[in-house]
Design a protein around this motif. Structure first.
Motif, PDB file in Angstrom:
ATOM      1  N   MET A  15      15.238  11.116 -67.900  1.00 44.89           N
ATOM      2  CA  MET A  15      15.880  11.042 -66.595  1.00 44.89           C
ATOM      3  C   MET A  15      15.513   9.745 -65.890  1.00 44.89           C
ATOM      4  N   PHE A  16      14.243   9.351 -66.012  1.00 44.87           N
ATOM      5  CA  PHE A  16      13.809   8.162 -65.295  1.00 44.87           C
ATOM      6  C   PHE A  16      14.401   6.889 -65.890  1.00 44.87           C
ATOM      7  N   LEU A  17      14.652   6.890 -67.187  1.00 44.78           N
ATOM      8  CA  LEU A  17      15.251   5.708 -67.800  1.00 44.78           C
ATOM      9  C   LEU A  17      16.701   5.509 -67.355  1.00 44.78           C
ATOM     10  N   VAL A  18      17.372   6.586 -66.993  1.00 42.20           N
ATOM     11  CA  VAL A  18      18.751   6.453 -66.521  1.00 42.20           C
ATOM     12  C   VAL A  18      18.777   5.734 -65.168  1.00 42.20           C
ATOM     13  N   VAL A  19      17.713   5.856 -64.400  1.00 43.39           N
ATOM     14  CA  VAL A  19      17.606   5.103 -63.151  1.00 43.39           C
ATOM     15  C   VAL A  19      17.625   3.603 -63.459  1.00 43.39           C
ATOM     16  N   VAL A  20      16.907   3.223 -64.503  1.00 41.12           N
ATOM     17  CA  VAL A  20      16.886   1.815 -64.922  1.00 41.12           C
ATOM     18  C   VAL A  20      18.272   1.383 -65.396  1.00 41.12           C
ATOM     19  N   LEU A  21      18.964   2.254 -66.115  1.00 40.99           N
ATOM     20  CA  LEU A  21      20.327   1.937 -66.558  1.00 40.99           C
ATOM     21  C   LEU A  21      21.253   1.723 -65.364  1.00 40.99           C
ATOM     22  N   THR A  22      21.103   2.547 -64.345  1.00 38.64           N
ATOM     23  CA  THR A  22      21.926   2.395 -63.140  1.00 38.64           C
ATOM     24  C   THR A  22      21.645   1.057 -62.472  1.00 38.64           C
ATOM     25  N   PHE A  71      23.196   8.409 -74.167  1.00 36.69           N
ATOM     26  CA  PHE A  71      23.635   7.226 -74.912  1.00 36.69           C
ATOM     27  C   PHE A  71      25.158   7.155 -74.994  1.00 36.69           C
ATOM     28  N   VAL A  72      25.805   8.252 -75.409  1.00 45.13           N
ATOM     29  CA  VAL A  72      27.258   8.208 -75.588  1.00 45.13           C
ATOM     30  C   VAL A  72      28.018   8.285 -74.265  1.00 45.13           C
ATOM     31  N   TYR A  73      27.328   8.628 -73.196  1.00 45.04           N
ATOM     32  CA  TYR A  73      27.965   8.684 -71.879  1.00 45.04           C
ATOM     33  C   TYR A  73      27.761   7.374 -71.115  1.00 45.04           C
TER      34      TYR A  73
END
Length: 123
Positions: free
Chosen positions: A1-8, A88-90
């Motif tokens: 979940m926290f890595l998606v913050v970095v992706l954003t 990843f696929v999203y």
């Protein structure tokens, strides 16, 4: 979940679009709330926030049932792999359906299976 913050954040900086004027200021960026790439990552993050806490709660209860260690380990690994693949696929490399749907339902299926086992055990 926290890595998606970095992706954003990565998407916001790459596209130079921010949600708040103070974030855009001094960066030659603009305030935009509907960038499709940023919103895709945000939706992936929201999906994580809807599914991962429920899994963690159910897992805690499932462990209290003293399940078979090999099965529990497999379920935890399957859920984790499914959520990573889903993100990843999203958000990272969007692929056509059914990739995202399959990843989602593997994660959901493990959570439902464990929840049913908890109900059976305690009732």
């Amino acid at each position: 979940m926290f890595l998606v913050v970095v992706l954003t954040a990565r998407q916001r900086f790459a596209k130079k679009v921010f949600a708040n004027p103070e974030d855009a200021k001094g960066r030659s960026a603009k305030v935009k709330l509907d960038d499709p790439d940023v919103e895709r990552v945000r939706r992936a993050h929201l999906n994580d926030l809807e599914n991962i806490p429920a899994f963690l709660f159910v897992s805690f209860l499932y462990v209290a049932t003293n399940p078979n260690l090999a099965l529990a380990t497999t379920l935890f690994r399957a859920f984790t792999a499914a959520r990573i693949l889903h993100t990843f696929v999203y958000a990272v490399k969007p692929l056509p359906q059914p990739a995202r749907g399959l990843a989602f339902f593997v994660g959901l299926g493990t959570t439902i299976y464990m929840a049913v086992q908890v109900l059976i055990h305690f009732w």
